[in-house]
Enzyme design. Structure first.
Site, PDB file in Angstrom:
ATOM      1  N   TYR A 215      -4.702 -12.325   7.607  1.00 46.63           N
ATOM      2  CA  TYR A 215      -4.044 -11.546   6.559  1.00 46.63           C
ATOM      3  C   TYR A 215      -3.354 -10.323   7.142  1.00 46.63           C
ATOM      4  O   TYR A 215      -3.883  -9.665   8.039  1.00 46.63           O
ATOM      5  CB  TYR A 215      -5.106 -11.090   5.558  1.00 46.63           C
ATOM      6  CG  TYR A 215      -4.567 -10.543   4.262  1.00 46.63           C
ATOM      7  CD1 TYR A 215      -4.069 -11.395   3.289  1.00 46.63           C
ATOM      8  CD2 TYR A 215      -4.568  -9.170   4.007  1.00 46.63           C
ATOM      9  CE1 TYR A 215      -3.573 -10.896   2.092  1.00 46.63           C
ATOM     10  CE2 TYR A 215      -4.079  -8.672   2.805  1.00 46.63           C
ATOM     11  CZ  TYR A 215      -3.581  -9.544   1.854  1.00 46.63           C
ATOM     12  OH  TYR A 215      -3.103  -9.056   0.669  1.00 46.63           O
ATOM     13  N   PHE A 302       3.214  -6.994  -1.046  1.00 46.03           N
ATOM     14  CA  PHE A 302       3.498  -7.459   0.321  1.00 46.03           C
ATOM     15  C   PHE A 302       2.201  -8.040   0.842  1.00 46.03           C
ATOM     16  O   PHE A 302       1.159  -7.356   0.856  1.00 46.03           O
ATOM     17  CB  PHE A 302       3.904  -6.313   1.255  1.00 46.03           C
ATOM     18  CG  PHE A 302       4.000  -6.768   2.702  1.00 46.03           C
ATOM     19  CD1 PHE A 302       5.229  -7.070   3.270  1.00 46.03           C
ATOM     20  CD2 PHE A 302       2.863  -6.948   3.484  1.00 46.03           C
ATOM     21  CE1 PHE A 302       5.321  -7.533   4.584  1.00 46.03           C
ATOM     22  CE2 PHE A 302       2.951  -7.411   4.800  1.00 46.03           C
ATOM     23  CZ  PHE A 302       4.177  -7.698   5.350  1.00 46.03           C
ATOM     24  N   GLU A 303       2.240  -9.257   1.259  1.00 44.06           N
ATOM     25  CA  GLU A 303       1.088  -9.811   1.967  1.00 44.06           C
ATOM     26  C   GLU A 303       1.554 -11.041   2.722  1.00 44.06           C
ATOM     27  O   GLU A 303       2.471 -11.748   2.304  1.00 44.06           O
ATOM     28  CB  GLU A 303      -0.077 -10.153   1.031  1.00 44.06           C
ATOM     29  CG  GLU A 303       0.257 -11.125  -0.071  1.00 44.06           C
ATOM     30  CD  GLU A 303      -0.938 -11.449  -0.972  1.00 44.06           C
ATOM     31  OE1 GLU A 303      -2.054 -10.951  -0.750  1.00 44.06           O
ATOM     32  OE2 GLU A 303      -0.743 -12.233  -1.915  1.00 44.06           O
ATOM     33  N   ILE A 304       0.936 -11.252   3.861  1.00 44.80           N
ATOM     34  CA  ILE A 304       1.169 -12.475   4.613  1.00 44.80           C
ATOM     35  C   ILE A 304      -0.215 -13.071   4.826  1.00 44.80           C
ATOM     36  O   ILE A 304      -1.126 -12.380   5.297  1.00 44.80           O
ATOM     37  CB  ILE A 304       1.856 -12.186   5.966  1.00 44.80           C
ATOM     38  CG1 ILE A 304       3.195 -11.484   5.720  1.00 44.80           C
ATOM     39  CG2 ILE A 304       2.065 -13.489   6.745  1.00 44.80           C
ATOM     40  CD1 ILE A 304       3.966 -11.126   6.984  1.00 44.80           C
ATOM     41  N   ARG A 339      -8.367  -9.612  -3.867  1.00 50.88           N
ATOM     42  CA  ARG A 339      -8.021 -10.030  -2.498  1.00 50.88           C
ATOM     43  C   ARG A 339      -8.806  -9.201  -1.476  1.00 50.88           C
ATOM     44  O   ARG A 339      -9.345  -9.709  -0.500  1.00 50.88           O
ATOM     45  CB  ARG A 339      -6.522  -9.801  -2.288  1.00 50.88           C
ATOM     46  CG  ARG A 339      -5.995 -10.306  -1.002  1.00 50.88           C
ATOM     47  CD  ARG A 339      -5.749 -11.803  -1.014  1.00 50.88           C
ATOM     48  NE  ARG A 339      -4.459 -12.154  -1.555  1.00 50.88           N
ATOM     49  CZ  ARG A 339      -4.267 -12.838  -2.693  1.00 50.88           C
ATOM     50  NH1 ARG A 339      -5.290 -13.253  -3.409  1.00 50.88           N
ATOM     51  NH2 ARG A 339      -3.061 -13.145  -3.107  1.00 50.88           N
TER      52      ARG A 339
END
Ligand code: GDP
Ligand code: MN
Length: 393
Positions: A215, A302-304, A339
């Site tokens: 993450y 925003f997250e990957i 999350r």
């Protein structure tokens, strides 16, 4: 003009406080497991430096958006900017999802999106399944809807918007089950209105993959407590009942502060607030961890993320338990705290990366790196003002 003795005394006191804070934080070390081996980074770049093919191969990733047709005016500049700053070179495919209570994306919408992205881009348009976008069977629909009105009356942010509750639930866990994401291993979430202020000249999917991480984030925020009064107790119950053994990051998120524990009502102690790099985190042993654990969360617009983790049994079991408790509707649990809790519970600190070199803005919140050599077209927000005014952790 000469400063008064009182002002000089104030400045001296503040300096001493900052020095003491720095000394304290320099000593402070989390109990973390061994760090992942460092990955060589490309040399510093300036502005829109061309990216070389050294960065091949690509990962199996996609750019994920949940959008409405009406988002188009904010979405188009975001896509053009995202292409300019990253994807025109890396050419990752897009998945655009609409909600089932919205009209399906029109031909006009699809054509406009295609114009905004690189020629020949892979664009997949889909819909969230109806059963993933409605008040679940185990809740009383009537009661829940009355609850929305009560949340709105109490000032719970977006508590009165049914669609927002669905969106938070979807991004908390159901998104990983969507059929269009099954073939992918990575997703990068994007939202209308987002803007990047400097070029991303390396592949962040690949960066995470090479480090065996799960993450990546750029901004952390403190949540409004009234959106999630029972989230933390629900999670604690789940931890006990499931026998989950939390990771080193869990300890960090739940460390007692001000005599309280976890996602509690405490405010960060003053030295933490003063020392907290605005919109960001402290560097600890080569990793970045949130300064204030209480209610602090990764801001998920925003997250990957690595999809196998989000599809995994432990993640989905945790999501299901939270979902069964009803809090996505009886309260207004956000996907960001969920999350964060899940990562804190199931993944170690060395699995999470802070992309502090990305200059990113969404709504009122922005992260602008301080290193000038990145060539970012933004100005770092003064730390203290940002941290106090914007409630950033
Ligand atoms: P915020 O960033 O938390 O303020 O949330 P946004 O309002 O930006 O919503 C996040 C994403 O979910 C956006 O891309 C929206 O298009 C989508 N979204 C938010 N609320 C709704 C809703 O009520 N219905 C639908 N269909 N989409 C929504
Ligand atoms: Mn948003």
């Amino acid at each position: 003009m000469l400063l008064s003795r009182l002002q000089l005394g104030g400045i001296a006191l503040l300096t001493l406080l900052l020095l003491l804070t720095h000394a304290y934080l320099s000593r402070w070390r989390p109990t973390t497991s061994a760090a992942a081996p460092p990955v060589p980074r490309l040399p510093p770049f300036a502005g829109c430096a061309p990216t070389s093919v050294e960065l091949l191969p690509r990962e199996n990733g996609t750019i994920l958006l949940l959008v409405r047709e009406a988002d188009l005016p904010q979405l188009l500049p975001t896509l053009r900017n995202f292409e300019h700053r990253f994807n025109a070179r890396f050419r990752y495919p897009y998945v655009l999802l609409s909600a089932p209570d919205e009209p399906p994306f029109s031909a006009h919408f699809r054509a406009k999106i295609a114009e905004a992205v690189h020629p020949g881009a892979t664009l997949e348009f889909g819909t969230v399944p109806r059963e993933h976008w409605r008040i679940p069977d185990w809740l009383d629909e009537e009661e829940v809807r009355q609850g929305f009105a009560k949340q709105a009356a109490k000032g719970v942010q977006y508590g009165g918007r049914e669609g927002y509750h669905h969106m938070c639930r979807f991004y908390s866990g159901l998104f990983a089950r969507h059929e269009l994401l099954q073939k992918y291993e990575w997703y990068w979430r994007l939202e209308p209105g987002v803007r990047f202020y400097c070029s991303v000249t390396y592949d962040p999917f690949r960066f995470l993959a090479q480090r065996n991480q799960t993450y990546g984030f750029v901004i952390t925020l403190i949540d409004d407590l009234n959106t999630l009064p029972s989230l933390f107790p629900t999670v604690e119950r789940y931890v006990q009942e499931s026998g989950t053994v939390p990771t080193d990051m869990w300890d960090f998120f739940t460390r007692a502060k001000n005599g309280q524990k976890g996602y509690s009502a405490s405010f960060p102690p003053l030295p933490f607030l003063l020392a907290a790099p605005c919109l960001s985190l402290l560097k600890l042993e080569g990793k970045y961890l949130p300064v204030n654990a209480d209610r602090c969360h990764f801001w998920t617009n925003f997250e990957i993320g690595h999809l196998p983790f989000f599809r995994s049994q432990p993640y989905q079991d945790l999501f299901d338990a939270l979902d069964r408790s009803g809090g996505f509707y009886t309260e207004r649990w956000g996907d960001a705290p969920v999350r964060t809790i899940a990562l804190g519970l199931l993944e170690g600190a060395d699995k999470v990366h802070y992309f502090e070199d990305f200059a990113y803005r969404h709504d009122w919140f922005m992260h602008c790196p301080e290193r000038k050599e990145l060539g970012c077209e933004c100005v770092p927000i003064p730390r203290l003002a940002g941290c106090v005014v914007l409630h950033v952790c």
